[in-house]
Design a protein around this motif. Structure first.
Motif, PDB file in Angstrom:
ATOM      1  N   LYS A 287      34.502  19.885  34.690  1.00 43.63           N
ATOM      2  CA  LYS A 287      33.433  20.237  33.764  1.00 43.63           C
ATOM      3  C   LYS A 287      33.417  21.756  33.663  1.00 43.63           C
ATOM      4  O   LYS A 287      33.330  22.444  34.670  1.00 43.63           O
ATOM      5  CB  LYS A 287      32.088  19.718  34.269  1.00 43.63           C
ATOM      6  CG  LYS A 287      30.958  19.875  33.275  1.00 43.63           C
ATOM      7  CD  LYS A 287      29.674  19.284  33.805  1.00 43.63           C
ATOM      8  CE  LYS A 287      29.323  18.082  32.974  1.00 43.63           C
ATOM      9  NZ  LYS A 287      27.993  17.544  33.335  1.00 43.63           N
TER      10      LYS A 287
ATOM     11  N   THR B   8      35.132  17.642  30.658  1.00 39.30           N
ATOM     12  CA  THR B   8      33.986  17.890  29.786  1.00 39.30           C
ATOM     13  C   THR B   8      33.798  19.384  29.594  1.00 39.30           C
ATOM     14  O   THR B   8      33.837  20.147  30.557  1.00 39.30           O
ATOM     15  CB  THR B   8      32.696  17.295  30.390  1.00 39.30           C
ATOM     16  OG1 THR B   8      32.901  15.908  30.643  1.00 39.30           O
ATOM     17  CG2 THR B   8      31.512  17.471  29.457  1.00 39.30           C
TER      18      THR B   8
ATOM     19  N   VAL C 222      31.038  22.133  28.158  1.00 43.01           N
ATOM     20  CA  VAL C 222      29.609  22.222  27.866  1.00 43.01           C
ATOM     21  C   VAL C 222      29.285  23.617  27.331  1.00 43.01           C
ATOM     22  O   VAL C 222      29.142  24.563  28.101  1.00 43.01           O
ATOM     23  CB  VAL C 222      28.758  21.939  29.125  1.00 43.01           C
ATOM     24  CG1 VAL C 222      27.272  21.930  28.776  1.00 43.01           C
ATOM     25  CG2 VAL C 222      29.176  20.645  29.795  1.00 43.01           C
TER      26      VAL C 222
ATOM     27  N   ASN D 257      35.125  15.250  24.091  1.00 45.30           N
ATOM     28  CA  ASN D 257      34.900  15.791  25.433  1.00 45.30           C
ATOM     29  C   ASN D 257      34.014  17.037  25.434  1.00 45.30           C
ATOM     30  O   ASN D 257      33.941  17.748  26.430  1.00 45.30           O
ATOM     31  CB  ASN D 257      36.228  16.046  26.147  1.00 45.30           C
ATOM     32  CG  ASN D 257      37.143  17.001  25.419  1.00 45.30           C
ATOM     33  OD1 ASN D 257      36.931  17.305  24.246  1.00 45.30           O
ATOM     34  ND2 ASN D 257      38.167  17.475  26.092  1.00 45.30           N
TER      35      ASN D 257
ATOM     36  N   ASP E 110      30.174  18.262  25.349  1.00 44.51           N
ATOM     37  CA  ASP E 110      28.788  17.846  25.557  1.00 44.51           C
ATOM     38  C   ASP E 110      27.881  18.918  24.945  1.00 44.51           C
ATOM     39  O   ASP E 110      27.853  20.054  25.410  1.00 44.51           O
ATOM     40  CB  ASP E 110      28.529  17.714  27.056  1.00 44.51           C
ATOM     41  CG  ASP E 110      27.081  17.462  27.421  1.00 44.51           C
ATOM     42  OD1 ASP E 110      26.209  17.402  26.525  1.00 44.51           O
ATOM     43  OD2 ASP E 110      26.801  17.343  28.626  1.00 44.51           O
TER      44      ASP E 110
ATOM     45  N   SER F 266      24.566  18.972  24.771  1.00 44.07           N
ATOM     46  CA  SER F 266      23.171  18.882  25.225  1.00 44.07           C
ATOM     47  C   SER F 266      22.579  20.234  25.631  1.00 44.07           C
ATOM     48  O   SER F 266      21.357  20.366  25.720  1.00 44.07           O
ATOM     49  CB  SER F 266      23.047  17.890  26.380  1.00 44.07           C
ATOM     50  OG  SER F 266      23.782  18.333  27.511  1.00 44.07           O
TER      51      SER F 266
END
Length: 124
Positions: free
Chosen positions: A12, A54, A56, A78, A80, A82
């Motif tokens: 990540k 992932t 981000v 892949n 994210d 958010s």
């Protein structure tokens, strides 16, 4: 990228930075709009990393830009989104005016102001 994803843990990666709304004028007068900075980095990492990883992006944007930015990034499974937020409705706008093929004048037309109250809440 050839790796054995079954034996490798997924990764990540956070991408921190602004996602400005860029207004671009080419040297022959063509105009178009895009989003830049952290968005480009997140998309590039998405292409380079494995499917189980992932990315981000962490950025605060203007309310009117949040939906379009997330829609662009939705095509990368892949990524994210958010942590792309717009609660304070602050973000950058940049005008890029090309004066030649490899020359441009860049002007920030809207500045992402820091949130002094937010810094106090975090104890800074």
């Amino acid at each position: 990228m050839m790796t054995d994803t079954k034996s490798q843990k997924s990764r990540k990666v956070a991408v921190l930075g602004p996602i400005p709304h860029d207004r671009i004028v080419t040297d022959d007068g063509e105009r178009f709009e895009k989003y830049g900075c952290a968005l480009y980095t997140a998309v590039a990492l998405s292409a380079l990393m494995d499917a189980g990883d992932t990315i981000v992006p962490i950025s605060h944007v203007r309310r009117k830009d949040e939906g379009p930015i997330k829609q662009i990034l939705a095509s990368f499974p892949n990524i994210d989104t958010s942590c792309i937020t717009s609660s304070a409705d602050q973000g950058d706008s940049v005008e890029l005016r090309y004066t030649g093929q490899n020359r441009r004048v860049e002007r920030q037309t809207r500045l992402h102001e820091p949130d002094p109250a937010g810094r106090r809440r975090r104890g800074a």
